[in-house]
Write an enzyme that holds these catalytic residues in place. Structure first.
Site, PDB file in Angstrom:
ATOM      1  N   THR A 234       0.842  -1.188   0.000  1.00 39.18           N
ATOM      2  CA  THR A 234       0.000   0.000   0.000  1.00 39.18           C
ATOM      3  C   THR A 234       0.885   1.250   0.000  1.00 39.18           C
ATOM      4  OG1 THR A 234      -1.744  -1.140   1.224  1.00 39.18           O
ATOM      5  CG2 THR A 234      -1.805   1.260   1.236  1.00 39.18           C
ATOM      6  N   CYS A 320      25.588   5.333   6.870  1.00 37.41           N
ATOM      7  CA  CYS A 320      25.123   3.964   6.651  1.00 37.41           C
ATOM      8  C   CYS A 320      26.286   2.980   6.614  1.00 37.41           C
ATOM      9  CB  CYS A 320      24.343   3.876   5.341  1.00 37.41           C
ATOM     10  SG  CYS A 320      22.970   5.030   5.219  1.00 37.41           S
TER      11      CYS A 320
END
Length: 377
Positions: A234, A320
């Protein structure tokens, strides 16, 4: 607070707040629903896609919304059509979301090789050419280096690749490039391009993937068939609309960013040049928002924490890189042992106050001079 780690993430722009309230609280409907509310939010997604496509000079249907730049990169490396056991070419300084996937691809039987970079992190075209073989199936080269800010010659790399063998797929991680340097995907000629929303003032959790028309890419997530079956789940309507608004604002401020870069980094370079044996890792052909250097005798992480008492926040490379990515990049840049651990990355935004440059520079000098007394021998 003086925040100078905008290459890691940026504060959400105020223009995003209305979108989050509207599509998170008021128009919270599922875009796949057939009643009026669902159609309304589905239309909002289409409009956001159109606005982002116009900034990239591509057709809206070529854009797939994802959750992040990391997901977009993983989608390409894992799901692009590749010859079994074929060669994959990356640059030595790719972001960990590309580099880490390469380890998985090696275990699956692919040959992964790395294109050398110069002292500023820019792929050396002549060396890149030597890596192209008939078995090469995919190339992934970042547009802007996330540690040094170096701009890779993507258009030339694509032309070189396609001239050698036209069916070699070419992907570029554009996370640090979008809304920092001009990005025209039509002229770049890439097959795939990745973008992250939170680098341009959008909320975290929204990204974008460009897939050139006619190029095959298998789905990464399976389910309800959202995003034309390319990415089932969704849709994050509030994030998507907010992303389009933030990107338009960031795009309109690119000239402001360039001017602030000249003033802020010009002053900062003048002051930091007083540091002994400083090594600049950011060269002339770089994105305007990043300035990176390496110190001798002081670890970057130590100086970073030391600057916090002044309210100054800087980076040491990729946030990261918990798997040692900064060290990997330092090695690729051929830093010597005395500078290897001393990397500091300063990254600004269009809202950075250029008047802070003198205070930041002097604070770095002061802390460096104090910390270097305790350097390891």
């Amino acid at each position: 607070m003086i925040y100078l780690d905008n290459a890691a993430t940026t504060p959400m722009r105020k223009c995003c707040l209305d979108a989050i309230e509207t599509y998170g609280i008021n128009l919270f409907y599922n875009p796949s629903a057939l009643y009026e509310g669902g159609v309304t939010v589905s239309t909002a997604i289409s409009q956001a896609r159109y606005k982002l496509a116009s900034l990239l000079n591509v057709q809206p249907q070529t854009l797939v919304f994802t959750s992040s730049g990391t997901e977009s990169n993983n989608h390409i490396l894992q799901c692009a059509r590749k010859k079994k056991g074929g060669r994959i070419i990356l640059s030595e300084t790719e972001h960990s979301s590309v580099f880490s996937v390469s380890n998985d691809l090696k275990m699956k039987g692919y040959e992964v090789v790395f294109a050398p970079v110069d002292a500023y992190g820019r792929v050396i075209l002549s060396e890149f050419k030597k890596l192209l073989t008939n078995d090469t199936c995919l190339v992934s080269i970042m547009h802007v280096n996330n540690v040094t800010g170096a701009i890779n010659p993507i258009e030339d790399l694509v032309k070189t690749t396609k001239a050698f063998k036209k069916d070699i797929l070419f992907h570029s991680d554009g996370v640090q490039a979008f809304c920092k340097v001009p990005v025209n995907l039509e002229s770049l000629g890439v097959d795939f391009y990745s973008i992250s929303g939170h680098k341009v003032g959008a909320p975290k959790g929204i990204g974008l993937l460009y897939v050139k028309r006619g190029v095959h890419l298998s789905p990464y997530l399976f389910g309800g068939g959202q995003e034309k079956g390319m990415r089932s789940s969704t849709e994050n309507v509030a994030g998507i609309v907010a992303f389009s608004l933030a990107a338009q604002e960031a795009y309109s401020q690119m000239s402001i960013l360039r001017e602030k870069s000249k003033l802020f980094f010009g002053k900062l370079r003048d002051i930091l040049s007083n540091m002994p044996n400083i090594q600049w890792l950011t060269g002339e052909k770089s994105a305007p928002h990043i300035l990176t250097f390496a110190m001798e005798g002081v670890r970057g992480e130590v100086l970073m924490h030391s600057l916090e008492k002044y309210g100054i926040m800087v980076g040491i490379g990729s946030a990261c890189s918990s798997n040692g990515g900064v060290g990997r990049v330092a090695k690729a840049l051929k830093l010597d042992n005395t500078h290897y651990e001393g990397v500091i990355r300063i990254s600004i935004s269009s809202s950075t106050d250029e008047k802070d440059a003198e205070f930041v520079g002097n604070s770095i000098i002061e802390e460096y001079n104090d910390l270097v007394k305790y350097k390891r021998i």
